[in-house]
Write a protein that holds these residues in place. Structure first.
Motif, PDB file in Angstrom:
ATOM      1  N   ALA A   1       2.744  12.821 -21.258  1.00 34.52           N
ATOM      2  CA  ALA A   1       1.518  12.279 -20.178  1.00 34.52           C
ATOM      3  C   ALA A   1       1.919  12.356 -18.724  1.00 34.52           C
ATOM      4  CB  ALA A   1       1.189  10.953 -20.705  1.00 34.52           C
ATOM      5  N   SER A   2       0.987  12.853 -18.219  1.00 30.35           N
ATOM      6  CA  SER A   2       1.291  12.995 -16.692  1.00 30.35           C
ATOM      7  C   SER A   2       1.184  11.625 -15.899  1.00 30.35           C
ATOM      8  CB  SER A   2       0.717  14.300 -16.025  1.00 30.35           C
ATOM      9  OG  SER A   2      -0.795  13.945 -16.166  1.00 30.35           O
ATOM     10  N   ILE A   3       1.858  11.494 -14.979  1.00 32.91           N
ATOM     11  CA  ILE A   3       1.460  10.273 -14.089  1.00 32.91           C
ATOM     12  C   ILE A   3       0.469  10.536 -13.290  1.00 32.91           C
ATOM     13  CG2 ILE A   3       2.605   8.758 -12.406  1.00 32.91           C
ATOM     14  CD1 ILE A   3       5.319   9.653 -13.591  1.00 32.91           C
ATOM     15  N   GLN A   4      -0.518   9.582 -13.164  1.00 33.73           N
ATOM     16  CA  GLN A   4      -1.757   9.611 -12.446  1.00 33.73           C
ATOM     17  C   GLN A   4      -1.318   8.994 -10.966  1.00 33.73           C
ATOM     18  OE1 GLN A   4      -4.904  10.277 -14.059  1.00 33.73           O
ATOM     19  NE2 GLN A   4      -6.303  10.273 -12.779  1.00 33.73           N
ATOM     20  N   ASN A   5      -1.464   9.926  -9.784  1.00 35.47           N
ATOM     21  CA  ASN A   5      -1.372   9.687  -8.432  1.00 35.47           C
ATOM     22  C   ASN A   5      -2.474   9.481  -7.947  1.00 35.47           C
ATOM     23  OD1 ASN A   5       1.507   9.659  -8.254  1.00 35.47           O
ATOM     24  ND2 ASN A   5       1.579  11.787  -7.978  1.00 35.47           N
ATOM     25  N   ASN A   6      -3.090   8.154  -7.656  1.00 37.31           N
ATOM     26  CA  ASN A   6      -4.190   7.806  -6.808  1.00 37.31           C
ATOM     27  C   ASN A   6      -3.820   7.237  -5.522  1.00 37.31           C
ATOM     28  OD1 ASN A   6      -6.139   8.751  -8.949  1.00 37.31           O
ATOM     29  ND2 ASN A   6      -5.695   6.756  -9.954  1.00 37.31           N
ATOM     30  N   PHE A   7      -4.223   7.772  -4.552  1.00 33.28           N
ATOM     31  CA  PHE A   7      -4.071   7.471  -3.050  1.00 33.28           C
ATOM     32  C   PHE A   7      -5.364   6.857  -2.463  1.00 33.28           C
ATOM     33  CE2 PHE A   7      -0.560  10.029  -4.072  1.00 33.28           C
ATOM     34  CZ  PHE A   7       0.687   9.344  -3.888  1.00 33.28           C
ATOM     35  N   VAL A   8      -5.498   5.884  -1.988  1.00 31.91           N
ATOM     36  CA  VAL A   8      -6.624   5.488  -1.257  1.00 31.91           C
ATOM     37  C   VAL A   8      -6.218   4.760   0.043  1.00 31.91           C
ATOM     38  CG1 VAL A   8      -8.555   3.770  -1.008  1.00 31.91           C
ATOM     39  CG2 VAL A   8      -7.937   4.676  -3.375  1.00 31.91           C
ATOM     40  N   PHE A   9      -6.636   5.377   0.975  1.00 29.40           N
ATOM     41  CA  PHE A   9      -6.077   5.398   2.309  1.00 29.40           C
ATOM     42  C   PHE A   9      -7.470   4.918   3.037  1.00 29.40           C
ATOM     43  CE2 PHE A   9      -3.119   8.854   1.502  1.00 29.40           C
ATOM     44  CZ  PHE A   9      -1.986   7.934   1.419  1.00 29.40           C
ATOM     45  N   HIS A  10      -7.491   3.593   3.904  1.00 30.76           N
ATOM     46  CA  HIS A  10      -8.689   3.227   4.630  1.00 30.76           C
ATOM     47  C   HIS A  10      -8.439   2.884   5.688  1.00 30.76           C
ATOM     48  CE1 HIS A  10     -12.504   1.808   5.249  1.00 30.76           C
ATOM     49  NE2 HIS A  10     -12.240   0.506   6.025  1.00 30.76           N
ATOM     50  N   GLN A  11      -8.507   3.542   6.962  1.00 31.19           N
ATOM     51  CA  GLN A  11      -7.972   3.389   8.221  1.00 31.19           C
ATOM     52  C   GLN A  11      -6.560   3.300   8.337  1.00 31.19           C
ATOM     53  OE1 GLN A  11     -10.158   3.636  11.115  1.00 31.19           O
ATOM     54  NE2 GLN A  11     -11.322   4.541   9.642  1.00 31.19           N
ATOM     55  N   ALA A  12      -5.948   4.107   7.415  1.00 34.71           N
ATOM     56  CA  ALA A  12      -4.140   3.825   7.500  1.00 34.71           C
ATOM     57  C   ALA A  12      -3.825   4.578   8.695  1.00 34.71           C
ATOM     58  CB  ALA A  12      -3.994   4.476   6.317  1.00 34.71           C
ATOM     59  N   ASP A  13      -2.612   3.995   9.227  1.00 36.64           N
ATOM     60  CA  ASP A  13      -1.940   4.431  10.157  1.00 36.64           C
ATOM     61  C   ASP A  13      -0.783   5.262   9.754  1.00 36.64           C
ATOM     62  OD1 ASP A  13      -0.050   2.719   9.296  1.00 36.64           O
ATOM     63  OD2 ASP A  13      -0.036   1.615  11.281  1.00 36.64           O
ATOM     64  N   PHE A  14      -0.196   5.997  10.577  1.00 38.77           N
ATOM     65  CA  PHE A  14       0.691   6.989  10.025  1.00 38.77           C
ATOM     66  C   PHE A  14       1.810   6.308   9.144  1.00 38.77           C
ATOM     67  CE2 PHE A  14       4.993   8.941  10.426  1.00 38.77           C
ATOM     68  CZ  PHE A  14       4.779  10.063   9.888  1.00 38.77           C
ATOM     69  N   GLU A  15       2.457   5.340   9.643  1.00 39.71           N
ATOM     70  CA  GLU A  15       3.678   4.446   8.919  1.00 39.71           C
ATOM     71  C   GLU A  15       2.925   4.130   7.515  1.00 39.71           C
ATOM     72  OE1 GLU A  15       2.835   3.759  12.089  1.00 39.71           O
ATOM     73  OE2 GLU A  15       4.708   4.665  12.951  1.00 39.71           O
ATOM     74  N   GLU A  16       2.001   3.618   7.149  1.00 42.16           N
ATOM     75  CA  GLU A  16       1.185   3.504   6.067  1.00 42.16           C
ATOM     76  C   GLU A  16       0.999   4.478   4.995  1.00 42.16           C
ATOM     77  OE1 GLU A  16      -0.158   1.676   2.777  1.00 42.16           O
ATOM     78  OE2 GLU A  16       0.978   0.536   4.464  1.00 42.16           O
ATOM     79  N   VAL A  17       0.684   5.857   5.588  1.00 41.33           N
ATOM     80  CA  VAL A  17       0.618   7.068   4.733  1.00 41.33           C
ATOM     81  C   VAL A  17       2.232   7.531   4.530  1.00 41.33           C
ATOM     82  CG1 VAL A  17      -0.096   9.549   4.997  1.00 41.33           C
ATOM     83  CG2 VAL A  17      -1.468   7.683   5.851  1.00 41.33           C
ATOM     84  N   ALA A  18       2.907   7.531   5.389  1.00 42.36           N
ATOM     85  CA  ALA A  18       4.289   7.919   5.171  1.00 42.36           C
ATOM     86  C   ALA A  18       4.959   6.973   4.148  1.00 42.36           C
ATOM     87  CB  ALA A  18       5.131   8.004   6.540  1.00 42.36           C
ATOM     88  N   ARG A  19       4.685   5.555   4.269  1.00 43.47           N
ATOM     89  CA  ARG A  19       5.431   4.938   3.319  1.00 43.47           C
ATOM     90  C   ARG A  19       4.886   5.143   1.866  1.00 43.47           C
ATOM     91  NH1 ARG A  19       4.569   0.503   0.660  1.00 43.47           N
ATOM     92  NH2 ARG A  19       2.429   0.125   1.290  1.00 43.47           N
ATOM     93  N   GLN A  20       3.718   5.196   1.672  1.00 40.65           N
ATOM     94  CA  GLN A  20       3.008   5.551   0.394  1.00 40.65           C
ATOM     95  C   GLN A  20       3.706   7.162  -0.251  1.00 40.65           C
ATOM     96  OE1 GLN A  20      -0.852   4.821  -0.968  1.00 40.65           O
ATOM     97  NE2 GLN A  20      -1.114   3.322   0.839  1.00 40.65           N
ATOM     98  N   ILE A  21       3.571   7.815   0.596  1.00 44.73           N
ATOM     99  CA  ILE A  21       4.307   9.274   0.428  1.00 44.73           C
ATOM    100  C   ILE A  21       5.613   8.798  -0.417  1.00 44.73           C
ATOM    101  CG2 ILE A  21       4.574  11.677   1.019  1.00 44.73           C
ATOM    102  CD1 ILE A  21       2.285  11.449   2.433  1.00 44.73           C
ATOM    103  N   LYS A  22       6.611   8.366   0.552  1.00 45.05           N
ATOM    104  CA  LYS A  22       7.944   8.131   0.382  1.00 45.05           C
ATOM    105  C   LYS A  22       7.987   7.476  -0.952  1.00 45.05           C
ATOM    106  CE  LYS A  22      12.469   7.622   1.553  1.00 45.05           C
ATOM    107  NZ  LYS A  22      13.223   9.022   1.497  1.00 45.05           N
ATOM    108  N   HIS A  23       7.143   6.285  -1.313  1.00 44.41           N
ATOM    109  CA  HIS A  23       7.396   5.466  -2.268  1.00 44.41           C
ATOM    110  C   HIS A  23       7.115   6.483  -3.656  1.00 44.41           C
ATOM    111  CE1 HIS A  23       7.042   1.998  -4.933  1.00 44.41           C
ATOM    112  NE2 HIS A  23       6.013   2.602  -5.447  1.00 44.41           N
ATOM    113  N   ALA A  24       5.982   7.230  -3.592  1.00 40.32           N
ATOM    114  CA  ALA A  24       5.281   7.997  -4.732  1.00 40.32           C
ATOM    115  C   ALA A  24       6.315   9.355  -4.852  1.00 40.32           C
ATOM    116  CB  ALA A  24       3.856   8.251  -4.705  1.00 40.32           C
TER     117      ALA A  24
END
Length: 74
Positions: A1-24
């Motif tokens: 089974a593949s892992i589903q990657n769902n990302f929802v960004f709402h008015q996210a700043d760069f740090e938030e986007v970078a944090r989620q990408i690093k985590h995932a």
């Protein structure tokens, strides 16, 4: 089974986007551009880190460069 990657960004700043990408994906995103105060709103399903960064770069008219486990935004 593949892992589903769902990302929802709402008015996210760069740090938030970078944090989620690093985590995932374990990929570090570094913003070397002059743009620092942007807000990004988007939803992704099963996207790669590069696809997410590519989308941001298209919206913000920036370039990106992948180096190993790092993506530079220029």
């Amino acid at each position: 089974a593949s892992i589903q990657n769902n990302f929802v960004f709402h008015q996210a700043d760069f740090e938030e986007v970078a944090r989620q990408i690093k985590h995932a994906f374990g990929i570090t995103v570094i913003n070397q551009s002059k743009k620092g105060a942007w807000r990004f709103t988007a939803e992704f399903t099963n996207a790669t880190a590069d696809e997410i960064v590519e989308n941001i770069c298209r919206v913000e008219h920036l370039e990106r460069e992948a180096r190993g486990d790092t993506i530079l935004i220029k």
